[in-house]
Scaffold this motif. Structure first.
Motif, mmCIF file in Angstrom:
data_model
loop_
_atom_site.group_PDB
_atom_site.id
_atom_site.type_symbol
_atom_site.label_atom_id
_atom_site.label_comp_id
_atom_site.label_asym_id
_atom_site.label_seq_id
_atom_site.Cartn_x
_atom_site.Cartn_y
_atom_site.Cartn_z
ATOM 1 N N LEU A 1 0.948 -1.241 0.144
ATOM 2 C CA LEU A 1 0.040 -0.216 -0.066
ATOM 3 C C LEU A 1 0.888 1.127 0.104
ATOM 4 O O LEU A 1 1.940 1.096 0.395
ATOM 5 C CB LEU A 1 -1.041 0.105 1.329
ATOM 6 N N GLY A 2 0.165 2.456 -0.110
ATOM 7 C CA GLY A 2 0.866 3.588 -0.047
ATOM 8 C C GLY A 2 0.204 4.828 -0.177
ATOM 9 O O GLY A 2 -1.002 4.825 -0.500
ATOM 10 N N ALA A 3 0.913 5.965 0.070
ATOM 11 C CA ALA A 3 -0.001 7.286 0.331
ATOM 12 C C ALA A 3 0.794 8.347 -0.134
ATOM 13 O O ALA A 3 0.312 9.180 -1.252
ATOM 14 C CB ALA A 3 -0.522 7.658 1.741
ATOM 15 N N SER A 4 1.964 8.587 0.052
ATOM 16 C CA SER A 4 2.719 9.657 -0.708
ATOM 17 C C SER A 4 3.066 9.820 -1.926
ATOM 18 O O SER A 4 3.162 10.654 -2.649
ATOM 19 C CB SER A 4 4.066 9.888 0.325
ATOM 20 N N GLY A 5 3.095 8.593 -2.590
ATOM 21 C CA GLY A 5 3.429 8.307 -4.038
ATOM 22 C C GLY A 5 2.399 8.961 -4.854
ATOM 23 O O GLY A 5 2.353 9.630 -5.924
ATOM 24 N N ALA B 1 0.486 11.573 -3.787
ATOM 25 C CA ALA B 1 0.693 12.767 -3.595
ATOM 26 C C ALA B 1 1.685 13.508 -4.427
ATOM 27 O O ALA B 1 1.668 14.344 -5.086
ATOM 28 C CB ALA B 1 1.024 13.179 -2.121
ATOM 29 N N LEU C 1 -1.075 3.712 -7.361
ATOM 30 C CA LEU C 1 -1.203 4.373 -5.826
ATOM 31 C C LEU C 1 -2.422 5.578 -6.056
ATOM 32 O O LEU C 1 -2.951 5.890 -4.910
ATOM 33 C CB LEU C 1 0.100 4.910 -5.296
ATOM 34 N N GLN D 1 -5.623 3.883 -5.723
ATOM 35 C CA GLN D 1 -5.809 3.121 -4.393
ATOM 36 C C GLN D 1 -6.014 4.312 -3.415
ATOM 37 O O GLN D 1 -6.976 4.199 -2.755
ATOM 38 C CB GLN D 1 -4.424 2.563 -4.056
ATOM 39 N N MET D 2 -5.710 5.628 -3.695
ATOM 40 C CA MET D 2 -5.785 6.571 -2.903
ATOM 41 C C MET D 2 -6.910 7.221 -3.073
ATOM 42 O O MET D 2 -7.815 7.660 -1.849
ATOM 43 C CB MET D 2 -4.648 7.963 -2.869
ATOM 44 N N GLY E 1 9.012 6.829 0.510
ATOM 45 C CA GLY E 1 7.844 6.094 0.852
ATOM 46 C C GLY E 1 7.643 6.622 2.237
ATOM 47 O O GLY E 1 8.453 6.868 3.114
ATOM 48 N N CYS E 2 6.381 6.577 2.827
ATOM 49 C CA CYS E 2 6.049 6.919 4.287
ATOM 50 C C CYS E 2 5.867 5.800 5.134
ATOM 51 O O CYS E 2 6.186 4.653 4.727
ATOM 52 C CB CYS E 2 4.844 7.827 4.109
ATOM 53 N N SER F 1 3.178 4.073 5.643
ATOM 54 C CA SER F 1 2.189 2.869 4.834
ATOM 55 C C SER F 1 3.280 2.332 3.747
ATOM 56 O O SER F 1 3.395 1.078 3.739
ATOM 57 C CB SER F 1 0.830 3.295 4.508
ATOM 58 N N GLY F 2 3.897 3.067 2.881
ATOM 59 C CA GLY F 2 4.380 2.577 1.917
ATOM 60 C C GLY F 2 5.727 1.772 1.866
ATOM 61 O O GLY F 2 6.046 0.856 1.628
#
Lengths: 178, 205, 196
Positions: A38-42, A44, A82, A85-86, A138-139, A141-142
Motif C-alpha cells: 500500500l502507499g500514500a505519499s506516492g 501525493a 497508488l 488506491q488513494m 515512501g511514508c 504505509s508505503g
C-alpha cells in the motif's frame, strides 16, 4: 452530524487487533493482486507532478526531478496504481466515517492550544512529512508497513527511524497533544 | 479473554510452523520455450545503436551498458561508461544486483550479438527484467555511429537528420576508435519492437 | 499464480480497478481503527493510546505470515513481489524527518487523507503542507541527488541481512511484537486518558 460529546465511551472504534488483522489482509490482497504494498505519499507525488506539468510545463521539462519522473512514467503521472488506491482510501474512510457517525468539520486539538496553533503545526508537519517521504522513498504505509510485510530491510529501517525520532521529540511537543 | 491473547494463540503456532518448515524456493514463474521464442521473434530485447547513442549523449542515468566480452577485450575497447561482466562469470553472486534490478535498463553488448543474446537468454530464464541487447553488437555500432555512411542527398529529411546525429554522436563518443572486428560478417539485423512496459511494478509510497 | 498483474492474469485496467477496491478497504480499516484522529495517533508517543502500535504491527505480522504461507502453497511468487530497495542514508535521514513530521503534524500521509475525508480541517492543512514539502524536495533535487541515490544496498530482506531463514525471523518478530503489545497495554493503564 451532531454527536453529543458528554459521555465518551471507549468503544467508538473497532478493536485495534481486529483492525490490524483486517489491515494485514488488505496488504496481502495488494501484494497478491499487484505484487506491491500500500502507499500514500506516492499518490501525493503524482498529484504534484501532474500539477506542475499542467501549470508550468516549461519548468517540468527543465527541472531534473520532473524530467526523470515523467521519463519513467510515460503514461502520465495520474495513471498510477497508488493514485487509484488513494481515491479508494478517501471513499473508504468516508464510508467508515458515515457508518460510525463521525462526519464533522472540525479542527482537532488539545484544549491547551488554539486552533490556529494546531493548524500551523499541521502545515509544518506536512512539509516535513512530504519532504521526508520523498527522500526516504515512501511514508509510514508505503515504506514502513508494506516493507515490513514483505520483510524488507529498508522497511524495518524506516519504521525504526520514523517512530524513533517521533519518540525522541515527543517530550518537546507534549503540550500540543496531551 | 483479551484480544491480545487470542491473537497470540493464533499467530505464535503459525510462526512456529513457518520457522519449522523449509522455505519454498521453487518458482512457479517459468518462461516457456514458446514465450521465449515469441520474445526473440518480436525483437523486443533490442536497443538500437541510435537509442543507445542518444542516451549516452544525454547522459541518461537509466542506461547501464554491460560488456559481456572477456576482460582483455574490454580493456582494449569498450563503450563509454560500460561495465564488464564476462558471460562466463555472469551467474556469480557479485553481479546479481546488477542484472536483477528494476531501476535501469541494462544493455548487453558483445562484438556481434551471439554472446549478448546468450546473456539476455540467461537473465530471461531467471525471470530478471530490464535486460536488453545492443542491436548488431559493436560491429554494427562502428558501422552506424562511429563511421556512418552519408545517405544520398535525395533522401528524406529524417535520414539526413539521423546521419547528422550519428556523426555528431560518433565524435562525442570517441569517434575513430578502432574495434577489433570479429571474423563473422555483421548478421542480418532483427527488427526492433517498441520498448515493453516494465513488468515488475514500481513501488514507493 | 500471484501476483496477478505480473503473471498477466488480469489486465492493466482491472489492476487499477482493484487498486481502487483495495484502497477502499485500506481507508475503511484506517478510519474505523481511529487513525483519523491526530490526538489518538499522537497518543502512541505518550503512552496513553497505543492503537498505532497495535494496528501497525498486527497488520505487518498478518501480512508476513500470510504471504509466507501463500508462498508455501505456491499461490504467490515472492520473488516477483516488490521489495523496496535499501538506500541506507536516505532511508535513515528521510525516516528521521518523517518522524519529526509525525510528532509536529500528528498524521502520516495515509491517515491525513482519511481524516480529511471525514472533515478534519487540520488534516487538510497537513495535506497542503505535504504537497509543499514534495515541491521543496523536487526543487532541491539536484542538490539532494547524491544522498538520494547514494549508499545503495540492493533489495535485501531482513532475513537475508541476518542470514536466517524467513520463518525464523518472522517467529522472532511475532514474539517481539507481542511483547510490545503487552508493554503498550500496560502503558495505557498507567497513563489513562479518555478517548479523543
Amino acid at each position: 452530524m451532531s454527536e453529543s460529546r458528554k459521555p465518551i465511551k471507549k468503544t467508538r472504534y473497532i478493536n485495534p487487533y481486529l483492525g490490524g488483522v483486517l489491515l494485514g489482509l488488505v496488504l496481502i490482497a495488494a501484494n497478491f493482486v499487484s505484487g506491491r504494498g500500500l502507499g500514500a505519499s506516492g499518490a501525493a507525488k503524482s498529484a504534484v507532478v501532474a500539477t506542475v506539468n499542467t501549470v508550468a510545463p516549461g519548468h517540468a521539462e527543465n527541472a531534473q526531478f520532473f524530467r526523470e519522473y515523467n521519463a519513467s512514467h510515460p503514461q502520465g503521472p495520474m495513471k498510477a496504481w497508488l493514485v487509484f488506491q488513494m481515491l479508494g482510501v478517501i471513499v473508504g474512510a468516508f464510508l467508515s466515517g458515515a457508518i460510525f457517525n463521525r462526519l464533522k468539520f472540525k479542527v482537532e486539538h488539545s484544549p491547551k492550544i488554539t486552533s490556529k496553533r494546531r493548524i500551523i503545526f499541521a502545515v509544518i508537519g506536512g512539509i516535513l512529512f512530504g519532504f521526508g517521504s520523498q527522500l526516504g522513498r515512501g511514508c509510514t504505509s508505503g515504506s514502513a508497513l508494506s516493507g515490513m510485510g514483505v520483510l524488507s530491510l529498508g522497511g524495518f529501517i524506516s519504521m525504526a527511524f520514523i517512530f524513533g525520532t517521533a519518540f525522541a521529540l515527543a517530550w518537546f511537543f507534549r503540550k500540543n497533544w496531551i | 479473554m483479551k484480544p491480545r491473547l487470542y491473537l497470540a494463540l493464533i499467530i505464535i503456532p503459525l510462526g512456529l510452523i513457518l520457522a519449522a518448515v523449509p522455505a519454498n524456493t521453487t518458482h512457479p514463474y517459468k518462461l516457456s520455450p514458446q514465450d521465449l521464442l515469441e520474445h526473440v521473434n518480436s525483437g523486443m530485447q533490442y536497443f538500437s545503436p541510435d537509442e543507445v547513442a542518444h542516451m549516452l549523449v544525454s547522459k541518461d542515468p537509466s542506461l547501464v551498458l554491460i560488456d559481456v566480452r572477456s576482460e582483455d577485450e574490454y580493456e582494449k575497447f569498450h563503450l563509454p561508461g560500460a561495465i564488464n561482466i564476462p558471460l562466463s562469470s555472469m551467474l556469480e553472486d557479485q553481479w546479481k544486483d546488477y542484472i536483477n534490478q528494476d531501476l535501469r535498463y541494462n544493455v548487453f553488448y558483445s562484438n556481434g550479438t551471439v554472446n549478448s543474446n546468450q546473456a539476455w537468454m540467461l537473465t530471461r530464464q531467471l525471470g530478471y527484467q530490464n535486460n536488453y541487447v545492443l542491436q548488431g553488437g559493436l560491429n554494427y555500432w562502428v558501422e552506424t555511429i562511429i563511421n556512418p555512411t552519408a545517405p544520398p542527398s535525395t533522401s528524406p529529411d529524417e535520414e539526413i537528420a539521423k546521419y547528422d546525429f550519428r556523426k555528431g554522436a560518433g565524435q562525442a563518443l570517441g569517434g575513430g576508435a578502432v574495434v577489433e572486428s570479429s571474423t563473422q560478417p555483421a548478421p542480418a539485423l532483427p527488427k526492433i519492437a517498441p520498448r515493453p512496459k516494465k513488468k515488475r511494478v514500481e513501488g514507493g509510497c | 499464480m500471484g501476483p496477478l498483474i505480473i503473471n498477466d492474469i488480469i489486465s492493466q485496467n482491472t489492476n487499477f480497478f482493484l487498486a481502487f477496491i483495495i484502497g477502499i478497504g485500506f481507508g475503511f480499516v484506517l478510519e474505523s481503527s481511529g487513525f483519523s484522529s491526530s490526538r489518538k495517533l499522537a497518543g502512541m508517543f505518550y503512552g496513553y493510546d497505543t492503537v498505532v502500535l497495535k494496528v501497525f504491527f498486527t497488520a505487518a505480522l498478518v501480512a508476513m505470515v500470510g504471504l509466507l504461507f501463500m508462498s508455501l502453497f505456491n499461490w504467490i511468487d515472492l520473488d516477483m513481489v516488490y521489495i523496496n530497495p535499501t538506500y541506507l542514508w536516505s532511508t535513515i535521514i528521510g525516516g528521521a524527518i518523517m518522524g519529526a513530521g509525525f510528532i509536529t503534524g500528528g498524521f502520516c500521509p495515509g491517515t491525513s487523507f482519511c481524516a480529511a475525508s471525514i472533515g478534519k480541517i487540520d488534516a487538510i492543512f497537513f495535506i497542503g503542507g505535504m504537497f509543499l514539502g514534495i515541491v521543496i524536495f523536487a526543487e532541491a533535487y539536484p542538490l539532494l541527488e547524491p544522498l538520494y541515490k547514494g549508499s545503495f544496498k540492493g533489495t535485501p530482506t531482513l532475513p537475508q541481512a541476518l542470514g536466517l531463514k524467513d520463518g525464523v525471523v518472522v517467529l522472532g518478530i511475532i514474539i517481539v511484537a507481542l511483547g510490545m503489545f503487552w508493554v503498550g497495554e500496560w502503558a495505557e493503564k498507567k497513563f489513562p486518558r479518555e478517548e479523543y
